[in-house]
Design a protein around this motif. Structure first.
Motif, PDB file in Angstrom:
ATOM      1  N   THR A  69       0.829  -1.207   0.000  1.00 15.01           N
ATOM      2  CA  THR A  69       0.000   0.000   0.000  1.00 15.01           C
ATOM      3  C   THR A  69       0.859   1.252   0.000  1.00 15.01           C
ATOM      4  OG1 THR A  69      -1.831  -1.094   1.140  1.00 15.01           O
ATOM      5  CG2 THR A  69      -1.732   1.306   1.291  1.00 15.01           C
ATOM      6  N   ALA A  70       1.827   1.312   0.917  1.00 14.80           N
ATOM      7  CA  ALA A  70       2.684   2.497   1.019  1.00 14.80           C
ATOM      8  C   ALA A  70       3.538   2.687  -0.232  1.00 14.80           C
ATOM      9  CB  ALA A  70       3.568   2.387   2.257  1.00 14.80           C
ATOM     10  N   ALA A  71       4.074   1.585  -0.767  1.00 13.79           N
ATOM     11  CA  ALA A  71       4.982   1.683  -1.910  1.00 13.79           C
ATOM     12  C   ALA A  71       4.278   2.133  -3.181  1.00 13.79           C
ATOM     13  CB  ALA A  71       5.673   0.341  -2.137  1.00 13.79           C
ATOM     14  N   LEU A  72       3.007   1.752  -3.341  1.00 12.72           N
ATOM     15  CA  LEU A  72       2.303   2.025  -4.597  1.00 12.72           C
ATOM     16  C   LEU A  72       1.482   3.307  -4.579  1.00 12.72           C
ATOM     17  CD1 LEU A  72       1.049  -1.499  -5.747  1.00 12.72           C
ATOM     18  CD2 LEU A  72       3.095  -0.253  -6.440  1.00 12.72           C
ATOM     19  N   GLN A  73       1.329   3.932  -3.417  1.00 15.10           N
ATOM     20  CA  GLN A  73       0.486   5.132  -3.362  1.00 15.10           C
ATOM     21  C   GLN A  73       0.958   6.224  -4.322  1.00 15.10           C
ATOM     22  OE1 GLN A  73      -1.626   5.370   1.041  1.00 15.10           O
ATOM     23  NE2 GLN A  73       0.147   6.616   0.633  1.00 15.10           N
ATOM     24  N   VAL A 129      -2.194  -8.587  -3.208  1.00 16.84           N
ATOM     25  CA  VAL A 129      -3.239  -8.081  -4.112  1.00 16.84           C
ATOM     26  C   VAL A 129      -4.127  -7.073  -3.388  1.00 16.84           C
ATOM     27  CG1 VAL A 129      -5.246  -8.717  -5.505  1.00 16.84           C
ATOM     28  CG2 VAL A 129      -3.220 -10.180  -5.504  1.00 16.84           C
ATOM     29  N   SER A 130      -4.472  -7.383  -2.142  1.00 11.54           N
ATOM     30  CA  SER A 130      -5.286  -6.449  -1.365  1.00 11.54           C
ATOM     31  C   SER A 130      -4.549  -5.132  -1.160  1.00 11.54           C
ATOM     32  CB  SER A 130      -5.654  -7.064  -0.018  1.00 11.54           C
ATOM     33  OG  SER A 130      -6.478  -6.204   0.734  1.00 11.54           O
ATOM     34  N   GLY A 131      -3.234  -5.194  -0.937  1.00 11.01           N
ATOM     35  CA  GLY A 131      -2.444  -3.980  -0.791  1.00 11.01           C
ATOM     36  C   GLY A 131      -2.444  -3.142  -2.052  1.00 11.01           C
ATOM     37  N   VAL A 132      -2.414  -3.801  -3.219  1.00  9.84           N
ATOM     38  CA  VAL A 132      -2.495  -3.069  -4.484  1.00  9.84           C
ATOM     39  C   VAL A 132      -3.811  -2.296  -4.556  1.00  9.84           C
ATOM     40  CG1 VAL A 132      -2.629  -3.293  -6.995  1.00  9.84           C
ATOM     41  CG2 VAL A 132      -0.999  -4.691  -5.705  1.00  9.84           C
ATOM     42  N   GLY A 133      -4.914  -2.955  -4.204  1.00 12.67           N
ATOM     43  CA  GLY A 133      -6.205  -2.258  -4.206  1.00 12.67           C
ATOM     44  C   GLY A 133      -6.252  -1.134  -3.200  1.00 12.67           C
ATOM     45  N   ASN A 134      -5.690  -1.371  -2.022  1.00 11.81           N
ATOM     46  CA  ASN A 134      -5.717  -0.368  -0.965  1.00 11.81           C
ATOM     47  C   ASN A 134      -4.877   0.856  -1.312  1.00 11.81           C
ATOM     48  OD1 ASN A 134      -6.531   0.576   1.558  1.00 11.81           O
ATOM     49  ND2 ASN A 134      -4.756  -0.281   2.582  1.00 11.81           N
ATOM     50  N   SER A 135      -3.851   0.683  -2.148  1.00 14.44           N
ATOM     51  CA  SER A 135      -2.984   1.806  -2.505  1.00 14.44           C
ATOM     52  C   SER A 135      -3.725   2.885  -3.282  1.00 14.44           C
ATOM     53  CB  SER A 135      -1.792   1.306  -3.330  1.00 14.44           C
ATOM     54  OG  SER A 135      -2.211   0.867  -4.612  1.00 14.44           O
ATOM     55  N   VAL A 136      -4.867   2.542  -3.832  1.00 14.38           N
ATOM     56  CA  VAL A 136      -5.653   3.498  -4.624  1.00 14.38           C
ATOM     57  C   VAL A 136      -6.413   4.472  -3.729  1.00 14.38           C
ATOM     58  CG1 VAL A 136      -7.583   3.693  -6.251  1.00 14.38           C
ATOM     59  CG2 VAL A 136      -5.888   1.864  -6.523  1.00 14.38           C
ATOM     60  N   ILE A 137      -6.770   4.031  -2.533  1.00 13.29           N
ATOM     61  CA  ILE A 137      -7.765   4.744  -1.732  1.00 13.29           C
ATOM     62  C   ILE A 137      -7.362   6.180  -1.417  1.00 13.29           C
ATOM     63  CG2 ILE A 137      -9.079   4.734   0.413  1.00 13.29           C
ATOM     64  CD1 ILE A 137      -9.823   2.519  -1.590  1.00 13.29           C
ATOM     65  N   HIS A 138      -6.203   6.399  -0.833  1.00 12.09           N
ATOM     66  CA  HIS A 138      -5.844   7.761  -0.431  1.00 12.09           C
ATOM     67  C   HIS A 138      -5.670   8.707  -1.617  1.00 12.09           C
ATOM     68  CE1 HIS A 138      -4.444   6.796   3.965  1.00 12.09           C
ATOM     69  NE2 HIS A 138      -5.751   6.878   3.832  1.00 12.09           N
ATOM     70  N   PRO A 139      -4.906   8.341  -2.653  1.00 14.94           N
ATOM     71  CA  PRO A 139      -4.802   9.283  -3.784  1.00 14.94           C
ATOM     72  C   PRO A 139      -6.149   9.589  -4.418  1.00 14.94           C
ATOM     73  CG  PRO A 139      -3.118   7.571  -3.941  1.00 14.94           C
ATOM     74  CD  PRO A 139      -4.043   7.167  -2.836  1.00 14.94           C
ATOM     75  N   ALA A 140      -6.964   8.568  -4.665  1.00 10.02           N
ATOM     76  CA  ALA A 140      -8.254   8.789  -5.316  1.00 10.02           C
ATOM     77  C   ALA A 140      -9.204   9.581  -4.425  1.00 10.02           C
ATOM     78  CB  ALA A 140      -8.888   7.447  -5.704  1.00 10.02           C
TER      79      ALA A 140
END
Length: 405
Positions: free
Chosen positions: A60-64, A109-120
């Motif tokens: 999550t942190a790496a992909l944000q 995979v869940s972390g990949v999805g979660n990385s979207v939340i804050h920017p979006a």
């Protein structure tokens, strides 16, 4: 920007965004209560089980930041729907995991999805919410995330009392599908966000993230995240070591801090919409929190007083968060919010990752008395970053203003 949007529409947008944010935090903390069950079923250690949560948070942190670039370029709405679906379906798929390796893959995979939340989320809120209510909107957004953290462990623990872990995860995962569907169905109430490719000429995304004001904002998030983590992780041990505080009382003090931090967010949102003196507010609150931390770590207190002081420290910390977010928003050029909020907010999980080991060493080496003053020192250092960031941001905004011919 929606300068005169009706409150009813803003409330609908907040309900959609807040529910998704709550769900993302809920999913991050619904796995730890399963560790005892998984340890027996899969024959793995607690360290290996902890890797699942670490992978989810780390991805999550790496992909944000890279996701923030995509959100700015292509718009936030499709990424938000996809991110919620990816989180939900990966959690649901864990119900069919044949082994521990599958849990790890699905956590990624869940972390990949979660990385979207804050920017979006921040792009949508910054573009859709009326400017006069943006502070309260950011506050509600943070509040819903805190609720997700609070509800995750007890909900899954309660479900395990009446069913096996596999149907429990399947049910919880599938809860995210209607949330994603609701966001998709209600996309018409979300105005089209300003995309980076449509903004006026300016620094590239990489140049912006490496600019002095944004790096200083990152430093503020990092240092304040480290201070908060130090208190949350070690306050019980410090109070017990220094003052012989019973675990029940020390735990109550930590609970008071967390309750104060959660409620303080709403106070900060109210203030942020009624004043432009955001930095002065942050200075006063952060200094107060630092002073109370030092007091708890250096001055013996009656047992009844410790939770009260801790509540005050949490309230001050929480109330400073929304003005901080509003200041960051005001420093970001149009069309760049996704990447900037993704990058800067990654300072919080990074601070949470680097803090426990060195502070744990302080206690191991008989220096527990240093923990609270060190946490307070981090808070004061964060103020230096925030003050410098505010000044640099004002200079950058002035440089972007084109004089009239």
């Amino acid at each position: 920007m929606a300068e005169s949007a009706p409150p009813g529409r803003d409330a609908r947008i907040l309900a959609l965004i807040g529910t998704g944010h709550c769900l993302s935090h809920f999913y991050m903390l619904c796995l730890p209560p399963l560790f005892l069950v998984w340890r027996e079923e899969f024959g793995v250690s607690f360290a290996e089980l902890g890797l699942a949560v670490a992978l989810m948070s780390g991805v999550t942190a790496a992909l944000q930041t890279p996701v923030g670039f995509l959100v700015d370029r292509h718009g936030a709405r499709p990424f938000l729907v996809g991110g919620i679906l990816l989180m939900a379906l990966s959690i649901a798929a864990m119900a069919a995991s044949p082994g521990y390796w599958a849990i790890l893959l699905l956590a990624i995979v869940s972390g990949v999805g979660n990385s979207v939340i804050h920017p979006a989320d921040y792009v949508i809120l910054g573009s859709a919410i009326d400017k006069s209510r943006i502070g309260r909107a950011f506050a509600v957004h943070t509040f819903t995330g805190n609720l997700g953290f609070a509800f995750g462990p007890p909900v899954i623990a309660a479900m395990l009392l009446v069913m096996d872990w596999r149907p429990a995860l399947l049910i919880l995962g599938l809860l995210g599908v209607p949330v994603a569907a609701a966001v998709f169905w209600q996309c018409r109430i979300l105005p089209r966000t300003v995309k980076a490719k449509e903004r006026a000429a300016g620094p590239t995304g990489r140049e912006l993230l490496l600019s002095r004001p944004i790096l200083l904002f990152f430093g503020f998030f990092l240092l304040s995240g480290m201070a908060g983590t130090a208190f949350q992780a070690f306050s019980i041990a410090v109070f017990g070591t220094l003052w012989g505080t019973p675990v029940a009382v020390a735990s109550l003090a930590l609970t008071g801090y967390m309750v104060g931090a959660t409620g303080g967010v709403l106070v900060g949102g109210w203030f942020a919409d009624r004043s432009t003196r955001h930095f002065a507010f942050i200075v006063g609150l952060t200094t107060t929190a630092a002073a109370l931390m030092v007091a708890m770590g250096t001055v013996p207190m009656p047992e009844w007083m410790l939770p009260v002081v801790s509540l005050g420290a949490g309230l001050a910390m929480g109330a400073s968060r929304t003005p901080r977010d509003v200041m960051l928003k005001d420093a970001v050029p149009p069309g760049e919010m996704g990447k900037v909020f993704g990058f800067v907010s990654s300072g919080l999980p990074l601070g949470q990752a680097v803090t426990p080991v060195p502070f744990g060493f302080l206690i191991d080496f008989g220096l527990a008395w240093l923990v609270m003053p060190a946490a307070a020192g981090l808070l004061m250092a964060s103020l230096f970053c925030m003050g410098s960031a505010a000044g640099a941001a004002r200079q950058a905004r002035a440089a972007r203003v084109v004089p009239a011919e």
